[in-house]
Design an enzyme around this catalytic site. Structure first.
Site, PDB file in Angstrom:
ATOM      1  N   ARG A 104     -12.330   0.602   0.121  1.00  0.00           N
ATOM      2  CA  ARG A 104     -12.505   2.000   0.498  1.00  0.00           C
ATOM      3  C   ARG A 104     -13.070   2.753  -0.684  1.00  0.00           C
ATOM      4  NH1 ARG A 104      -7.699   5.071   3.533  1.00  0.00           N
ATOM      5  NH2 ARG A 104      -7.001   5.346   1.403  1.00  0.00           N
ATOM      6  N   ASP A 203      -3.083  -3.203  -4.773  1.00  0.00           N
ATOM      7  CA  ASP A 203      -2.573  -3.034  -6.145  1.00  0.00           C
ATOM      8  C   ASP A 203      -1.163  -3.595  -6.287  1.00  0.00           C
ATOM      9  OD1 ASP A 203      -4.844  -1.901  -7.172  1.00  0.00           O
ATOM     10  OD2 ASP A 203      -4.202   0.172  -6.855  1.00  0.00           O
TER      11      ASP A 203
HETATM   12  C1  PRP Z   1      -6.868  -1.100   1.868  1.00  0.00           C
HETATM   13  C2  PRP Z   1      -6.247  -1.950   2.946  1.00  0.00           C
HETATM   14  C3  PRP Z   1      -7.263  -1.873   4.048  1.00  0.00           C
HETATM   15  C4  PRP Z   1      -7.804  -0.474   3.906  1.00  0.00           C
HETATM   16  C5  PRP Z   1      -7.188   0.400   4.955  1.00  0.00           C
HETATM   17  O1  PRP Z   1      -7.819  -1.799   1.168  1.00  0.00           O
HETATM   18  O2  PRP Z   1      -5.939  -3.253   2.530  1.00  0.00           O
HETATM   19  O3  PRP Z   1      -8.302  -2.822   3.940  1.00  0.00           O
HETATM   20  O4  PRP Z   1      -7.419  -0.017   2.596  1.00  0.00           O
HETATM   21  O5  PRP Z   1      -7.733   1.672   4.913  1.00  0.00           O
HETATM   22  P1  PRP Z   1      -8.654   2.253   6.069  1.00  0.00           P
HETATM   23  O6  PRP Z   1      -7.981   1.934   7.365  1.00  0.00           O
HETATM   24  O7  PRP Z   1      -8.661   3.730   5.776  1.00  0.00           O
HETATM   25  O8  PRP Z   1     -10.001   1.652   5.956  1.00  0.00           O
HETATM   26  P2  PRP Z   1      -8.571  -1.185  -0.107  1.00  0.00           P
HETATM   27  O9  PRP Z   1      -9.814  -0.514   0.316  1.00  0.00           O
HETATM   28  O10 PRP Z   1      -7.593  -0.376  -0.905  1.00  0.00           O
HETATM   29  O11 PRP Z   1      -9.031  -2.454  -0.904  1.00  0.00           O
HETATM   30  P3  PRP Z   1      -8.166  -3.602  -1.621  1.00  0.00           P
HETATM   31  O12 PRP Z   1      -7.469  -4.373  -0.537  1.00  0.00           O
HETATM   32  O13 PRP Z   1      -9.206  -4.379  -2.322  1.00  0.00           O
HETATM   33  O14 PRP Z   1      -7.190  -2.944  -2.555  1.00  0.00           O
HETATM   34  N1  URA Z   2      -4.775   1.368   1.783  1.00  0.00           N
HETATM   35  C1  URA Z   2      -3.545   1.065   1.316  1.00  0.00           C
HETATM   36  O1  URA Z   2      -3.374   0.056   0.606  1.00  0.00           O
HETATM   37  N2  URA Z   2      -2.537   1.898   1.610  1.00  0.00           N
HETATM   38  C2  URA Z   2      -2.671   2.991   2.371  1.00  0.00           C
HETATM   39  O2  URA Z   2      -1.691   3.711   2.619  1.00  0.00           O
HETATM   40  C3  URA Z   2      -3.962   3.294   2.857  1.00  0.00           C
HETATM   41  C4  URA Z   2      -4.999   2.463   2.560  1.00  0.00           C
END
Ligand code: PRP
Ligand code: URA
Length: 209
Positions: A104, A203
């Site tokens: 994101r 994270d």
């Molecule tokens: C998080 C989570 C989803 C997304 C959800 O990933 O694992 O993929 O956010 O959010 P959304 O429904 O608003 O799209 P993130 O983008 O933080 O990446 P990461 O898993 O690499 O930390």
């Molecule tokens: N991604 C996450 O990991 N947590 C949230 O709450 C939203 C997006």
């Protein structure tokens, strides 16, 4: 159509509460996610077809049931989805694993694609799309789009925690995708994080930040 299955087994709910706590560190967070994934796997695989086979027990020949060879694929959305792969693979060792890399954008909260690698025959496989968090639904819909573009027909999505907004977004575009989730939380906050949620799943899983 527009099916949301809430897996509210007491063990799942108890483990999810542990995951939500700020005091839970990465090691426990990872282990709990694997355990919950396996418990959710029971519900998600409930309708897999069976066939009759003749086997021999130490006592006698008998007819028994085995999985009807349905081809499956587990597709995590990177990074956090990786935390749900081991749980599923241990239940379904013959499944293939595809990967979709999305993050994101911190400013817009829109998903940015950086990787996609699918099994060649993804179009013939039942897809289990896994990601602990379904927040705005942007990542999930982008992942489903990528899968559809590669020929995937039957997709079910498995999340740990979802916001009502995210479920609505996915189902308004893809009503045929069943969503399995351990909890539908209250809402999104101003930063598009799930409330109460569990924070940033990636994270917390990998100890970054
Ligand atoms: C998080 C989570 C989803 C997304 C959800 O990933 O694992 O993929 O956010 O959010 P959304 O429904 O608003 O799209 P993130 O983008 O933080 O990446 P990461 O898993 O690499 O930390
Ligand atoms: N991604 C996450 O990991 N947590 C949230 O709450 C939203 C997006």
């Amino acid at each position: 159509m527009k099916r949301v299955v809430i897996t509210d087994h007491p063990l799942i709910q108890h483990k999810l509460t542990l995951m939500r706590k700020t005091s839970t560190g990465s090691k426990d967070f990872r282990e709990l996610l694997t355990e919950i994934t396996m418990l959710m796997g029971y519900e998600v695989t409930k309708d897999l077809p069976l066939r009759d086979v003749e086997i021999e027990t130490p006592i006698q020949k008998t007819m028994a049931k085995e999985l009807d060879g349905k081809k499956l694929a587990i597709v995590p959305i990177l990074r956090a989805g990786i935390g749900m792969v081991d749980g599923f693979i241990s239940l379904i060792p013959a499944a293939k694993v595809g990967h979709i890399g999305l993050y994101r954008d911190p400013e817009t909260c829109e998903p940015v694609e950086y990787y996609c690698k699918m099994p060649q025959d993804i179009g013939e496989r039942e897809v289990f799309l896994v990601d602990p968090m379904l927040a705005t639904g942007g990542s999930a819909t982008a992942a489903i789009e990528l899968l559809r573009a590669r020929g995937a027909k039957n997709i079910r999505m498995i999340n740990l925690v979802a916001a009502p907004e995210g479920i609505e977004v996915v189902h308004s575009k893809y009503p045929e995708v069943d969503i399995y989730v351990a909890s539908v939380d209250e809402k999104l906050n101003d930063h598009k994080y799930i409330v109460p949620g569990l924070g940033d799943a990636g994270d917390r899983l990998f100890g970054t930040k």
